[in-house]
Design a protein around this motif. Structure first.
Motif, PDB file in Angstrom:
ATOM      1  N   SER A  76       0.860  -1.189   0.000  1.00  0.00           N
ATOM      2  CA  SER A  76       0.000   0.000   0.000  1.00  0.00           C
ATOM      3  C   SER A  76       0.888   1.229   0.000  1.00  0.00           C
ATOM      4  N   GLY A  77       0.283   2.357  -0.329  1.00  0.00           N
ATOM      5  CA  GLY A  77       1.031   3.604  -0.331  1.00  0.00           C
ATOM      6  C   GLY A  77       1.611   3.914   1.041  1.00  0.00           C
ATOM      7  N   SER A  78       0.810   3.711   2.080  1.00  0.00           N
ATOM      8  CA  SER A  78       1.284   4.015   3.440  1.00  0.00           C
ATOM      9  C   SER A  78       2.541   3.214   3.762  1.00  0.00           C
TER      10      SER A  78
ATOM     11  N   VAL B  37       5.553   4.491   1.760  1.00  0.00           N
ATOM     12  CA  VAL B  37       6.040   5.746   2.340  1.00  0.00           C
ATOM     13  C   VAL B  37       6.919   5.418   3.547  1.00  0.00           C
TER      14      VAL B  37
ATOM     15  N   TYR C 211      -0.782  14.523   1.959  1.00  0.00           N
ATOM     16  CA  TYR C 211      -1.156  13.249   2.589  1.00  0.00           C
ATOM     17  C   TYR C 211      -0.167  12.164   2.188  1.00  0.00           C
ATOM     18  N   HIS C 212       0.315  11.440   3.185  1.00  0.00           N
ATOM     19  CA  HIS C 212       1.275  10.372   2.877  1.00  0.00           C
ATOM     20  C   HIS C 212       0.871   9.057   3.545  1.00  0.00           C
ATOM     21  N   GLY C 213      -0.430   8.867   3.720  1.00  0.00           N
ATOM     22  CA  GLY C 213      -0.887   7.597   4.274  1.00  0.00           C
ATOM     23  C   GLY C 213      -1.331   7.727   5.718  1.00  0.00           C
TER      24      GLY C 213
ATOM     25  N   GLU D 127       3.981  15.781  -2.077  1.00  0.00           N
ATOM     26  CA  GLU D 127       3.226  15.334  -3.251  1.00  0.00           C
ATOM     27  C   GLU D 127       3.526  16.373  -4.337  1.00  0.00           C
TER      28      GLU D 127
ATOM     29  N   ASN E 199      -4.111  15.423  -2.793  1.00  0.00           N
ATOM     30  CA  ASN E 199      -4.951  15.495  -1.600  1.00  0.00           C
ATOM     31  C   ASN E 199      -5.252  16.926  -1.168  1.00  0.00           C
TER      32      ASN E 199
ATOM     33  N   ASP F 241       6.336  11.777  -3.180  1.00  0.00           N
ATOM     34  CA  ASP F 241       5.269  10.801  -3.005  1.00  0.00           C
ATOM     35  C   ASP F 241       4.450  10.815  -4.297  1.00  0.00           C
TER      36      ASP F 241
ATOM     37  N   VAL G   2       2.405   8.471  -5.260  1.00  0.00           N
ATOM     38  CA  VAL G   2       1.329   7.476  -5.152  1.00  0.00           C
ATOM     39  C   VAL G   2       0.184   7.825  -6.111  1.00  0.00           C
ATOM     40  N   CYS G   3      -0.115   9.104  -6.253  1.00  0.00           N
ATOM     41  CA  CYS G   3      -1.188   9.510  -7.177  1.00  0.00           C
ATOM     42  C   CYS G   3      -0.662   9.863  -8.565  1.00  0.00           C
TER      43      CYS G   3
ATOM     44  N   SER H 210       2.121   3.733  -5.946  1.00  0.00           N
ATOM     45  CA  SER H 210       1.074   2.735  -5.666  1.00  0.00           C
ATOM     46  C   SER H 210      -0.038   3.037  -6.664  1.00  0.00           C
ATOM     47  N   LYS H 211      -1.281   2.839  -6.297  1.00  0.00           N
ATOM     48  CA  LYS H 211      -2.432   3.187  -7.157  1.00  0.00           C
ATOM     49  C   LYS H 211      -2.238   2.746  -8.612  1.00  0.00           C
TER      50      LYS H 211
HETATM   51  N1  PMP Z   1       0.358   9.040  -0.511  1.00  0.00           N
HETATM   52  C1  PMP Z   1      -0.584   9.665  -1.246  1.00  0.00           C
HETATM   53  C2  PMP Z   1      -0.198  10.851  -2.051  1.00  0.00           C
HETATM   54  C3  PMP Z   1      -1.897   9.186  -1.263  1.00  0.00           C
HETATM   55  O1  PMP Z   1      -2.835   9.826  -1.967  1.00  0.00           O
HETATM   56  C4  PMP Z   1      -2.208   8.037  -0.506  1.00  0.00           C
HETATM   57  C5  PMP Z   1      -3.603   7.450  -0.498  1.00  0.00           C
HETATM   58  N2  PMP Z   1      -4.631   8.238  -0.930  1.00  0.00           N
HETATM   59  C6  PMP Z   1      -1.193   7.428   0.240  1.00  0.00           C
HETATM   60  C7  PMP Z   1       0.080   7.949   0.205  1.00  0.00           C
HETATM   61  C8  PMP Z   1      -1.474   6.208   1.059  1.00  0.00           C
HETATM   62  O2  PMP Z   1      -1.755   5.131   0.248  1.00  0.00           O
HETATM   63  P1  PMP Z   1      -2.614   3.885   0.801  1.00  0.00           P
HETATM   64  O3  PMP Z   1      -4.006   4.377   0.996  1.00  0.00           O
HETATM   65  O4  PMP Z   1      -2.492   2.877  -0.300  1.00  0.00           O
HETATM   66  O5  PMP Z   1      -1.967   3.440   2.053  1.00  0.00           O
END
Ligand code: PMP
Length: 444
Positions: A125-127, A130, A153-155, A222, A227, A255, A257-258, A282-283
């Motif tokens: 997962s992103g969290s 990170v 946002y980083h999780g 980000e 977010n 980050d 993730v997006c 991720s994503k």
């Molecule tokens: N970083 C960013 C920029 C995110 O948008 C998100 C989730 N929306 C995360 C980390 C965390 O990812 P996850 O929900 O898969 O843990």
């Protein structure tokens, strides 16, 4: 599809499922963000199936989907490419908890696409990813403090769940924000290790970096703030981050993730031409399967490679998820695919701008085609940072979003988040979306 069709008929079955869910799931949900996922509804919608850009709820209502699994289903729901690849894996074993061939091919694919990626590690997962990147930065520098930007946002994990969305009364002074834990249960020591800074403000950044000279392991951001309603980096701001981090020996983490594999094959670092030391993905990486990665410069990843810095995970890069990711990235490596996603999104962005202009509604449509948001700022100016968004008209966004839902367009319920576009969106669906936007503005 007829652009004026009414998708949101009855949603009684969703209501009944939500009532039932509350008996067994804490709060009836599996993630805190799902509670609000239908805006004005007092209960979330239960989705049953999806195909391409369409999703269908348990009452049989169909929507054109711009949540698209928070951007994960980048090739569309039930993508035939992925389904076909996974059918084989389902019959040969989904995970062994051992090394496997798809993970190697996937890491090679990421190296080809992502400029900063000399070495890669996978997570789920992103969290988690990170956390891996932060561990790598701390292990490499021997320091513990991390600079993060207010509103980014980083999780959900303790590490960086600080000042994601602080209330005005707790956020502190603009240029020296307080580190506000996002939830009870985050220990003070963890909060103390996170230094918060306003985004897009060079002077404030230098002040924060000077104040913590010699203490900082990393600066994380980000690059497009998904977010924070896709707040864009100011001209030269990412370059400034790069310069300051290089000059001070601080690890720069993007980050992605997006943004990763979505804003182009090389993500935001490719789009803006600024290379971080580490990046998190991720994503879109998994095309709808749970997989994440952190990757970066050899020197920074080396302590991990040598086994001095630890990172684990039973499920990391299972054949199931690595195969889905490999198929997805091979598709996204073709610049024509991300270009098409971008152009599709820009059509919707333009439809919103036109509808707002025609009716004299102040709002900004910001981001890039692949991920964007509509924000009802008082003067229609784009946001530069989190605190601009706090002043936006969230109630109006909720109405707008609900009017879209009634017209068969599904998007994120949260105005500070964003719309994600998938490669599967068709011309008809785009036309229907633009018509729904027109209708929603008329109803506003
Ligand atoms: N970083 C960013 C920029 C995110 O948008 C998100 C989730 N929306 C995360 C980390 C965390 O990812 P996850 O929900 O898969 O843990």
């Amino acid at each position: 599809m007829n652009g004026e069709f009414q998708a949101l008929g009855g949603t009684d079955r969703s209501r009944v499922w939500f009532e039932r869910a509350q008996e067994s799931l804490a709060g009836g949900i599996s993630s805190s963000s799902r509670l609000t996922s239908t805006g004005p509804h007092p209960y979330p919608l239960y989705m049953q199936s999806g195909s391409g850009t369409r999703i269908r709820d348990v009452d049989g209502n169909e929507y054109i989907d711009y949540l698209i699994s928070y951007g994960s289903a980048v090739l569309g729901h039930a993508s035939p490419l992925i389904t076909q690849a996974l059918t084989g894996v389902l019959s040969t074993g989904t995970m062994f908890g051992t090394c496997n061939v798809p993970e190697v091919e996937l890491a090679e694919q990421i190296r080809q696409m992502v400029p900063c990626a000399d070495l890669v590690r996978f997570a789920n997962s992103g969290s988690e990813a990170v956390q891996g990147a932060v561990r790598a930065a701390r292990g490499y520098t021997g320091r513990s403090r991390i600079v993060k930007f207010e509103g980014h946002y980083h999780g959900w994990s303790d590490t960086l769940a600080i000042s994601n969305r602080p209330g005005e009364s707790e956020a502190g002074p603009y240029d020296a924000p307080h580190s506000v834990p996002h939830s009870p249960g985050i220990p003070a020591g963890v909060v103390d290790d996170v230094v918060v800074c306003p985004w897009n403000d060079p002077a404030a950044l230098r002040t924060v970096l000077d104040a913590h000279r010699g203490e900082l392991a990393a600066v994380i951001c980000e690059p497009i703030v998904a977010n924070n309603a896709c707040t864009m980096p100011g001209p030269g701001y990412l370059d400034l981050l790069r310069e300051e981090c290089t000059g001070r020996g601080i690890v720069l983490i993007f980050d992605e993730v997006c943004t990763g594999f979505r804003t182009g094959p090389a993500g935001a670092q490719g789009l803006f031409g600024v290379l971080p030391d580490l990046a998190v993905f991720s994503k879109a990486l998994g095309g709808g399967l749970p997989i994440a990665a952190f990757a970066g410069r050899r020197e920074v990843m080396e302590p991990l490679a040598e086994g001095r810095v630890k990172h684990g995970g039973t499920y990391n890069a299972s054949p199931l998820c690595a195969t889905a990711a490999l198929v997805t990235l091979r598709a996204l490596a073709d610049p024509a695919v991300t270009k098409r996603i971008d152009e599709a999104g820009r059509r919707v962005m333009e439809a919103v701008r036109r509808a707002a202009r025609d009716r004299g509604v102040p709002c900004t449509v910001q981001g890039v085609g692949a991920m964007f948001q509509v924000v009802f700022t008082p003067d229609g100016a784009p946001s530069r940072r989190y605190r601009d968004l706090v002043r936006a008209d969230q109630a109006r966004y909720d109405v707008f979003r609900h009017e879209l839902l009634k017209r068969g367009v599904h998007s994120n319920a949260y105005g500070m988040a964003c719309w994600f576009v998938s490669a599967s969106v068709t011309e008809d669906e785009l036309a229907a979306t633009c018509a729904a936007v027109e209708g929603a503005f008329t109803a506003l």
